[in-house]
Write an enzyme that holds these catalytic residues in place. Structure first.
Site, PDB file in Angstrom:
ATOM      1  N   HIS A 147       0.832  -1.213   0.000  1.00 55.85           N
ATOM      2  CA  HIS A 147       0.000   0.000   0.000  1.00 55.85           C
ATOM      3  C   HIS A 147       0.863   1.258   0.000  1.00 55.85           C
ATOM      4  O   HIS A 147       2.083   1.189  -0.104  1.00 55.85           O
ATOM      5  CB  HIS A 147      -0.976  -0.043   1.181  1.00 55.85           C
ATOM      6  CG  HIS A 147      -0.319  -0.162   2.530  1.00 55.85           C
ATOM      7  ND1 HIS A 147       0.476   0.823   3.059  1.00 55.85           N
ATOM      8  CD2 HIS A 147      -0.325  -1.166   3.451  1.00 55.85           C
ATOM      9  CE1 HIS A 147       0.907   0.456   4.251  1.00 55.85           C
ATOM     10  NE2 HIS A 147       0.439  -0.758   4.514  1.00 55.85           N
TER      11      HIS A 147
ATOM     12  N   HIS B  57       4.151   1.561   1.969  1.00 53.49           N
ATOM     13  CA  HIS B  57       5.325   0.902   1.386  1.00 53.49           C
ATOM     14  C   HIS B  57       5.845   1.699   0.187  1.00 53.49           C
ATOM     15  O   HIS B  57       7.056   1.794  -0.038  1.00 53.49           O
ATOM     16  CB  HIS B  57       4.988  -0.516   0.915  1.00 53.49           C
ATOM     17  CG  HIS B  57       4.342  -1.361   1.967  1.00 53.49           C
ATOM     18  ND1 HIS B  57       3.034  -1.747   1.905  1.00 53.49           N
ATOM     19  CD2 HIS B  57       4.831  -1.865   3.130  1.00 53.49           C
ATOM     20  CE1 HIS B  57       2.730  -2.478   2.964  1.00 53.49           C
ATOM     21  NE2 HIS B  57       3.804  -2.558   3.738  1.00 53.49           N
TER      22      HIS B  57
ATOM     23  N   CYS C 206       6.039 -11.478  18.459  1.00 53.47           N
ATOM     24  CA  CYS C 206       4.926 -11.092  17.579  1.00 53.47           C
ATOM     25  C   CYS C 206       5.299 -11.484  16.155  1.00 53.47           C
ATOM     26  O   CYS C 206       6.280 -10.959  15.604  1.00 53.47           O
ATOM     27  CB  CYS C 206       4.637  -9.596  17.668  1.00 53.47           C
ATOM     28  SG  CYS C 206       3.495  -9.069  16.365  1.00 53.47           S
TER      29      CYS C 206
ATOM     30  N   CYS D 173       5.326  -8.630  13.476  1.00 51.04           N
ATOM     31  CA  CYS D 173       6.563  -7.826  13.439  1.00 51.04           C
ATOM     32  C   CYS D 173       7.782  -8.705  13.231  1.00 51.04           C
ATOM     33  O   CYS D 173       8.876  -8.206  12.979  1.00 51.04           O
ATOM     34  CB  CYS D 173       6.803  -7.095  14.755  1.00 51.04           C
ATOM     35  SG  CYS D 173       5.527  -5.983  15.284  1.00 51.04           S
TER      36      CYS D 173
ATOM     37  N   CYS E 245       0.816  -6.496  21.121  1.00 53.98           N
ATOM     38  CA  CYS E 245       1.905  -5.868  20.359  1.00 53.98           C
ATOM     39  C   CYS E 245       1.477  -4.447  20.012  1.00 53.98           C
ATOM     40  O   CYS E 245       0.372  -4.230  19.528  1.00 53.98           O
ATOM     41  CB  CYS E 245       2.162  -6.689  19.098  1.00 53.98           C
ATOM     42  SG  CYS E 245       2.821  -5.709  17.746  1.00 53.98           S
TER      43      CYS E 245
ATOM     44  N   HIS F  60       0.714  -4.297  15.967  1.00 50.21           N
ATOM     45  CA  HIS F  60      -0.388  -5.084  15.395  1.00 50.21           C
ATOM     46  C   HIS F  60      -1.594  -5.247  16.306  1.00 50.21           C
ATOM     47  O   HIS F  60      -2.615  -5.787  15.896  1.00 50.21           O
ATOM     48  CB  HIS F  60       0.126  -6.470  14.955  1.00 50.21           C
ATOM     49  CG  HIS F  60       1.117  -6.382  13.854  1.00 50.21           C
ATOM     50  ND1 HIS F  60       2.469  -6.223  14.078  1.00 50.21           N
ATOM     51  CD2 HIS F  60       0.955  -6.379  12.510  1.00 50.21           C
ATOM     52  CE1 HIS F  60       3.099  -6.144  12.920  1.00 50.21           C
ATOM     53  NE2 HIS F  60       2.205  -6.237  11.961  1.00 50.21           N
TER      54      HIS F  60
ATOM     55  N   LYS G  81      -5.017   4.986  11.012  1.00 52.68           N
ATOM     56  CA  LYS G  81      -3.815   4.236  10.677  1.00 52.68           C
ATOM     57  C   LYS G  81      -4.016   3.450   9.377  1.00 52.68           C
ATOM     58  O   LYS G  81      -5.085   2.925   9.133  1.00 52.68           O
ATOM     59  CB  LYS G  81      -3.530   3.275  11.824  1.00 52.68           C
ATOM     60  CG  LYS G  81      -2.207   2.653  11.692  1.00 52.68           C
ATOM     61  CD  LYS G  81      -1.699   2.163  13.019  1.00 52.68           C
ATOM     62  CE  LYS G  81      -0.511   1.285  12.762  1.00 52.68           C
ATOM     63  NZ  LYS G  81       0.693   1.914  12.465  1.00 52.68           N
TER      64      LYS G  81
ATOM     65  N   LYS H 140      -4.208  -3.050   7.130  1.00 48.08           N
ATOM     66  CA  LYS H 140      -5.272  -3.891   6.605  1.00 48.08           C
ATOM     67  C   LYS H 140      -6.186  -4.343   7.741  1.00 48.08           C
ATOM     68  O   LYS H 140      -7.392  -4.358   7.611  1.00 48.08           O
ATOM     69  CB  LYS H 140      -4.669  -5.107   5.915  1.00 48.08           C
ATOM     70  CG  LYS H 140      -5.624  -5.628   4.890  1.00 48.08           C
ATOM     71  CD  LYS H 140      -5.033  -6.718   4.077  1.00 48.08           C
ATOM     72  CE  LYS H 140      -6.140  -7.416   3.347  1.00 48.08           C
ATOM     73  NZ  LYS H 140      -5.947  -8.838   3.262  1.00 48.08           N
TER      74      LYS H 140
HETATM   75  N1  MSP Z   1      10.399  -6.923   6.036  1.00 51.48           N
HETATM   76  C1  MSP Z   1      10.562  -5.871   6.950  1.00 51.48           C
HETATM   77  C2  MSP Z   1      11.729  -4.992   6.556  1.00 51.48           C
HETATM   78  C3  MSP Z   1      13.049  -5.675   6.458  1.00 51.48           C
HETATM   79  S1  MSP Z   1      14.292  -4.615   5.924  1.00 51.48           S
HETATM   80  C4  MSP Z   1      15.704  -5.479   6.096  1.00 51.48           C
HETATM   81  C5  MSP Z   1       9.292  -5.006   6.975  1.00 51.48           C
HETATM   82  N2  MSP Z   1       8.504  -5.090   5.935  1.00 51.48           N
HETATM   83  S2  MSP Z   1       7.071  -4.364   5.777  1.00 51.48           S
HETATM   84  O1  MSP Z   1       6.576  -4.791   4.512  1.00 51.48           O
HETATM   85  O2  MSP Z   1       6.260  -4.654   6.912  1.00 51.48           O
HETATM   86  O3  MSP Z   1       7.252  -2.821   5.842  1.00 51.48           O
HETATM   87  C6  MSP Z   1       8.264  -2.117   5.258  1.00 51.48           C
HETATM   88  C7  MSP Z   1       8.190  -0.617   5.386  1.00 51.48           C
HETATM   89  O4  MSP Z   1       6.899  -0.077   5.118  1.00 51.48           O
HETATM   90  C8  MSP Z   1       8.616  -0.092   6.748  1.00 51.48           C
HETATM   91  O5  MSP Z   1       9.676   0.824   6.542  1.00 51.48           O
HETATM   92  C9  MSP Z   1       7.400   0.643   7.257  1.00 51.48           C
HETATM   93  O6  MSP Z   1       7.728   1.762   7.992  1.00 51.48           O
HETATM   94  C10 MSP Z   1       6.720   1.040   5.958  1.00 51.48           C
HETATM   95  N3  MSP Z   1       5.334   1.347   6.191  1.00 51.48           N
HETATM   96  C11 MSP Z   1       4.287   0.473   6.388  1.00 51.48           C
HETATM   97  N4  MSP Z   1       3.171   1.226   6.635  1.00 51.48           N
HETATM   98  C12 MSP Z   1       3.467   2.548   6.613  1.00 51.48           C
HETATM   99  C13 MSP Z   1       2.737   3.747   6.719  1.00 51.48           C
HETATM  100  N5  MSP Z   1       1.460   3.750   6.981  1.00 51.48           N
HETATM  101  N6  MSP Z   1       3.386   4.920   6.494  1.00 51.48           N
HETATM  102  C14 MSP Z   1       4.713   4.962   6.148  1.00 51.48           C
HETATM  103  N7  MSP Z   1       5.434   3.853   6.063  1.00 51.48           N
HETATM  104  C15 MSP Z   1       4.876   2.640   6.435  1.00 51.48           C
HETATM  105  O7  MSP Z   1       9.099  -4.285   7.946  1.00 51.48           O
END
Ligand code: MSP
Length: 421
Positions: free
Chosen positions: A19, A22, A127, A130, A144, A147, A289, A292
């Site tokens: 989303h 990411h 968790c 995470c 957590c 989550h 927030k 999902k």
């Molecule tokens: N797999 C681990 C990262 C390993 S790096 C060696 C992970 N993956 S993740 O898919 O859950 O998320 C990756 C990134 O997405 C994180 O940097 C997280 O901060 C970012 N975001 C997820 N939701 C977000 C928002 N709502 N806003 C901004 N960034 C967010 O963590």
């Protein structure tokens, strides 16, 4: 030899469609990569997926699929989304790539040979969302904090990495502006000063992971495996020169793993440390927030459908200072699209194109071009102030529009012979 610039994004969990949150980190990396390419540097922009561990194993099981097969499908989808966002990454790494797996084994062995890994028993909270260990005091009412799910109590034989041994060295490292922004650096320093527990780096209760080279009954903890991607990607032929990373871009929620575990692992393995870690803020969606399970969600297709890809890219970096949290609203994007891009920039482009058609390009280029504050822009880029870069560009656009407006007035004045205008 050209200067090099190596930028990374976190590697995303391919357990679902990605989303806007990411997309944010990946777009930021794209902006930096494009800027450094413009400056003539050799750029390596890395992104990818984090595919081992219980989280992916469980998500695959729900769909009666093997984890790799499950991840393969999502990776295709992620790559499509990245294409739609016009991302210019140089490599997409997957932690299931054989080369990566080999290098994780190599590093584990090195750390083990250095006497920094020992066998023990882990008993505590975990968790899976995470993929992180928690203590009672980290949880909010037993849940957590990310989550809002109950952390699972686990008790199993595990290898530990002597993280506690690196406390002093880490505190030394933080004196070198390793973590940005400054307020986040402070949080990490305070927590590290409180003391570090050794880190459990292996699991035996499932097997979707990289086996430890010195004890194949254990699989490597998914964060130890995932963090290594940044280094393993540079072990490819021709890419060695890019190590160490110039900047790891991440979200604030995963700063601890990057600012504490990662440099300690590298110190133990005797590998040069990355230069910087920048942790950006979180986006909410209409003040809720983006998640999902617990709030609103905005997928990448939806983001693009509001006002096109360029306006979406523009909005995310104009509407909130990079490093701080931001709130996404569809209306705010539409307003900026209309007022700033269509009106201010669009009108400028159409007026200037009309002038070029009439008088030719050379006559149209004027002193104004010198007014673009490139030095300031450069400085803002160095400080990762992407919103300020856009401010500079927009003051320039405003100045150009004002000048053209004056010219138009003068013309009008001449044609109507109005001296008083
Ligand atoms: N797999 C681990 C990262 C390993 S790096 C060696 C992970 N993956 S993740 O898919 O859950 O998320 C990756 C990134 O997405 C994180 O940097 C997280 O901060 C970012 N975001 C997820 N939701 C977000 C928002 N709502 N806003 C901004 N960034 C967010 O963590």
């Amino acid at each position: 030899m050209n200067k090099k610039f190596y930028v990374t994004t976190p590697i995303y969990y391919p357990n679902d469609i990605l989303h806007v949150g990411h997309a944010y980190t990946t777009l930021a990396a794209d902006i930096l990569a494009r800027w450094h390419r413009l400056k003539g540097e050799d750029v390596f922009f890395l992104t990818g997926t984090d595919e081992h561990g219980k989280k992916i194993e469980e998500a695959a099981k729900k769909q009666n699929k093997k984890p790799k097969e499950f991840a393969d499908e999502l990776v295709l989808r992620i790559k499509k989304d990245w294409e739609k966002l016009n991302l210019t990454y140089d490599k997409f790494i997957r932690t299931t790539d054989k080369e990566h797996e080999k290098i994780v084994g190599e590093i584990l062995q090195k750390v083990y040979d250095n006497g920094d890994i020992y066998l023990g028993e882990y008993k505590g909270l975990y968790c899976t969302g995470c993929e992180a260990y928690y203590t009672e005091k980290d949880l909010e009412n037993g849940l957590c904090p990310i989550h809002k799910k109950k952390a699972e109590l686990i008790k199993e034989k595990s290898y530990f990495f002597k993280l506690s041994k690196y406390q002093k060295k880490l505190l030394e490292l933080y004196k070198k502006e390793f973590i940005l922004p400054k307020n986040r650096e402070k949080e990490i320093i305070n927590r590290v000063k409180e003391g570090l527990n050794d880190l459990s780096i292996s699991r035996t209760s499932f097997d979707w992971g990289i086996p430890l080279p010195f004890d194949k009954k254990h699989v490597c903890y998914v964060w130890f495996d995932a963090l290594t991607n940044y280094y393993s990607a540079t072990r490819e032929k021709g890419r060695e020169k890019f190590w160490p990373t110039d900047v790891h871009l991440i979200g604030k929620d995963i700063l601890w793993f990057h600012a504490v575990y990662w440099p300690a692992m590298l110190m133990s393995a005797g590998i040069t440390l990355p230069k910087k870690i920048f942790a950006h803020g979180w986006w909410t969606f209409d003040k809720e927030k983006i998640s999902k399970s617990r709030g609103k969600i905005l997928y990448i297709d939806e983001l693009i459908s509001i006002a096109g890809v360029d306006s979406a890219r523009y909005f995310l970096f104009r509407a909130a200072p990079f490093g701080e949290d931001g709130d996404f609203s569809e209306q705010a994007l539409i307003d900026r699209h209309n007022n700033e891009l269509a009106d201010k920039l669009g009108n400028l482009v159409s007026r200037v194109s009309a002038l070029i058609e009439k008088y030719g390009l050379e006559k149209t280029e004027n002193k104004l071009l010198k007014k673009i504050k490139l030095k300031e822009i450069e400085k803002h880029f160095e400080n990762y102030e992407l919103d300020k870069v856009l401010n500079e560009i927009f003051s320039f656009i405003d100045e150009c529009n004002a000048l053209l407006f004056l010219k138009l007035l003068k013309k009008l004045q001449k044609s109507l012979d109005l001296k008083s205008l």
